[in-house]
Motif scaffolding. Structure first.
Motif, PDB file in Angstrom:
ATOM      1  N   THR A 117       0.849  -1.196   0.000  1.00  0.00           N
ATOM      2  CA  THR A 117       0.000   0.000   0.000  1.00  0.00           C
ATOM      3  C   THR A 117       0.882   1.241   0.000  1.00  0.00           C
ATOM      4  OG1 THR A 117      -0.059   0.271   2.404  1.00  0.00           O
ATOM      5  CG2 THR A 117      -1.689  -1.211   1.430  1.00  0.00           C
ATOM      6  N   LEU A 118       0.294   2.345  -0.437  1.00  0.00           N
ATOM      7  CA  LEU A 118       1.000   3.629  -0.395  1.00  0.00           C
ATOM      8  C   LEU A 118       0.027   4.680   0.123  1.00  0.00           C
ATOM      9  CD1 LEU A 118       3.373   5.116  -3.041  1.00  0.00           C
ATOM     10  CD2 LEU A 118       1.526   6.511  -2.145  1.00  0.00           C
ATOM     11  N   GLU A 119       0.509   5.492   1.045  1.00  0.00           N
ATOM     12  CA  GLU A 119      -0.324   6.601   1.527  1.00  0.00           C
ATOM     13  C   GLU A 119       0.554   7.832   1.694  1.00  0.00           C
ATOM     14  OE1 GLU A 119      -0.819   4.029   4.671  1.00  0.00           O
ATOM     15  OE2 GLU A 119      -0.142   5.381   6.241  1.00  0.00           O
ATOM     16  N   PHE A 120      -0.088   8.976   1.664  1.00  0.00           N
ATOM     17  CA  PHE A 120       0.612  10.239   1.888  1.00  0.00           C
ATOM     18  C   PHE A 120       0.130  10.837   3.191  1.00  0.00           C
ATOM     19  CE2 PHE A 120       0.300  10.298  -2.877  1.00  0.00           C
ATOM     20  CZ  PHE A 120       1.656  10.200  -3.126  1.00  0.00           C
ATOM     21  N   SER A 121       1.055  11.500   3.888  1.00  0.00           N
ATOM     22  CA  SER A 121       0.579  12.462   4.886  1.00  0.00           C
ATOM     23  C   SER A 121       1.220  13.804   4.609  1.00  0.00           C
ATOM     24  CB  SER A 121       0.776  11.986   6.327  1.00  0.00           C
ATOM     25  OG  SER A 121       2.051  11.546   6.528  1.00  0.00           O
ATOM     26  N   TYR A 122       0.516  14.820   5.047  1.00  0.00           N
ATOM     27  CA  TYR A 122       0.951  16.201   4.840  1.00  0.00           C
ATOM     28  C   TYR A 122       2.023  16.486   5.878  1.00  0.00           C
ATOM     29  CZ  TYR A 122       0.357  21.344   4.556  1.00  0.00           C
ATOM     30  OH  TYR A 122       0.544  22.690   4.423  1.00  0.00           O
ATOM     31  N   LYS A 123       3.259  16.751   5.415  1.00  0.00           N
ATOM     32  CA  LYS A 123       4.371  16.993   6.344  1.00  0.00           C
ATOM     33  C   LYS A 123       4.189  18.364   6.976  1.00  0.00           C
ATOM     34  CE  LYS A 123       9.442  17.341   6.239  1.00  0.00           C
ATOM     35  NZ  LYS A 123       9.823  16.664   7.482  1.00  0.00           N
ATOM     36  N   ASN A 124       3.560  18.362   8.151  1.00  0.00           N
ATOM     37  CA  ASN A 124       3.238  19.603   8.839  1.00  0.00           C
ATOM     38  C   ASN A 124       3.069  19.289  10.332  1.00  0.00           C
ATOM     39  OD1 ASN A 124       1.734  21.733  10.041  1.00  0.00           O
ATOM     40  ND2 ASN A 124       1.141  22.427   7.996  1.00  0.00           N
ATOM     41  N   ASP A 125       4.142  19.556  11.087  1.00  0.00           N
ATOM     42  CA  ASP A 125       4.167  19.205  12.514  1.00  0.00           C
ATOM     43  C   ASP A 125       3.022  19.852  13.293  1.00  0.00           C
ATOM     44  OD1 ASP A 125       6.286  17.467  12.424  1.00  0.00           O
ATOM     45  OD2 ASP A 125       7.796  18.969  12.972  1.00  0.00           O
ATOM     46  N   GLU A 126       2.716  21.110  12.952  1.00  0.00           N
ATOM     47  CA  GLU A 126       1.653  21.801  13.695  1.00  0.00           C
ATOM     48  C   GLU A 126       0.318  21.078  13.580  1.00  0.00           C
ATOM     49  OE1 GLU A 126       1.484  26.052  12.609  1.00  0.00           O
ATOM     50  OE2 GLU A 126       3.651  25.969  12.998  1.00  0.00           O
ATOM     51  N   LEU A 127       0.100  20.467  12.429  1.00  0.00           N
ATOM     52  CA  LEU A 127      -1.159  19.746  12.205  1.00  0.00           C
ATOM     53  C   LEU A 127      -1.040  18.261  12.544  1.00  0.00           C
ATOM     54  CD1 LEU A 127      -2.143  21.324   8.747  1.00  0.00           C
ATOM     55  CD2 LEU A 127      -2.964  21.984  11.006  1.00  0.00           C
TER      56      LEU A 127
END
Ligand code: TMP
Ligand code: ASP
Length: 239
Positions: A117-127
């Motif tokens: 599988t492949l997934e993305f996460s938004y690289k944003n520590d605050e979120l």
């Protein structure tokens, strides 16, 4: 090549400028964090392991057609890399259920997938690095459609190459996280690190964890796990 001013300090690495505007020096620390920095600690010797191991993986991947930011290992903790703008997507590939996949979907760890599988996460520590899909990434203009397609292709190639490589060392590659960057001329290259911080490794015979989950989950034997995986990738030698 010498370090000039510090450009950035992340949770596990520092980045320095050099006299060449197209190159940076990455310096690996022993600092360890988990759960978006909520848990903090030190893993003695981690920086040395992650630096050298990452460089070995980057060199292997270059030979398999995946362009990377790697230029030259300068010392135990320091590596010269191409200066890139990091694409703010964390790219996670999984071969076996574990971690947040198991939690999110309510399944046990250790289920072997028919296809990765492949997934993305938004690289944003605050979120807190929220999960997102390609539509979201496009809406947020994090990358173009073409860039996302290329990143996905590279990520699956990395999986094919590393899965086979680690199996030859008696290690199952469960999952991992990649980051890509864009050079000044717009070329997408693999960046960041490939290490026990960013991959899950299970011993092929015993399923013993040889990665940062030992730190995340307070399992003990953290340094020994890093040493063991390092021993396997360096064939027992330190070079
Ligand atoms: P996850 O199961 O917690 O989503 O992690 C998947 C893989 O990504 C695992 O090998 C650890 C790695 N990872 C990182 O490198 N950085 C992170 O911030 C997280 C959450 C996971
Ligand atoms: N390094 C990441 C953090 O501190 C998470 C992890 O690797 O578990 O948030």
């Amino acid at each position: 090549m010498e370090k000039r001013e510090q450009l950035y300090e992340g949770k596990a690495k520092k980045v320095y400028a050099t006299d060449d505007p197209a190159l940076c020096i990455v310096s690996y620390k022993d600092d360890a964090t988990a759960f978006n920095g909520l848990k903090k600690g030190t893993i003695v010797g981690k920086g040395v392991v992650n630096n050298h191991m990452t460089n070995l993986m980057m060199r292997l991947l270059e030979t398999k057609g995946v362009p990377t930011h790697f230029v030259e290992e300068l010392s135990e903790r320091d590596t010269l890399v191409k200066k890139v703008k990091i694409v703010p997507l964390e790219v996670i590939v999984r071969n076996v259920s574990a971690g947040s996949f198991s939690k999110r979907y309510g399944v046990e760890e250790g289920i072997v997938f028919e296809s990765p599988t492949l997934e993305f996460s938004y690289k944003n520590d605050e979120l807190g690095d929220p999960l997102l899909n390609t539509y979201h990434a496009l809406a947020l203009k994090l990358a173009t459609k073409e860039e996302i397609a290329l990143i996905e292709r590279y990520a699956f190639t990395v999986n094919d190459v590393l899965k086979e490589y680690f199996l030859s060392l008696g290690v199952k590659l469960i999952d991992f996280k990649l980051e890509f960057g864009k050079t000044a001329d717009g070329t997408i290259v693999l960046a960041d690190e490939i290490s026990p911080d960013t991959c899950r490794f299970w011993d092929a015979k015993t399923n013993e964890k040889l990665d940062k989950d030992r730190f995340r989950r307070d399992m003990g034997g953290v340094e020994d796990a890093y040493k063991e995986i390092f021993k396997r990738v360096t064939g027992g030698s330190q070079t």
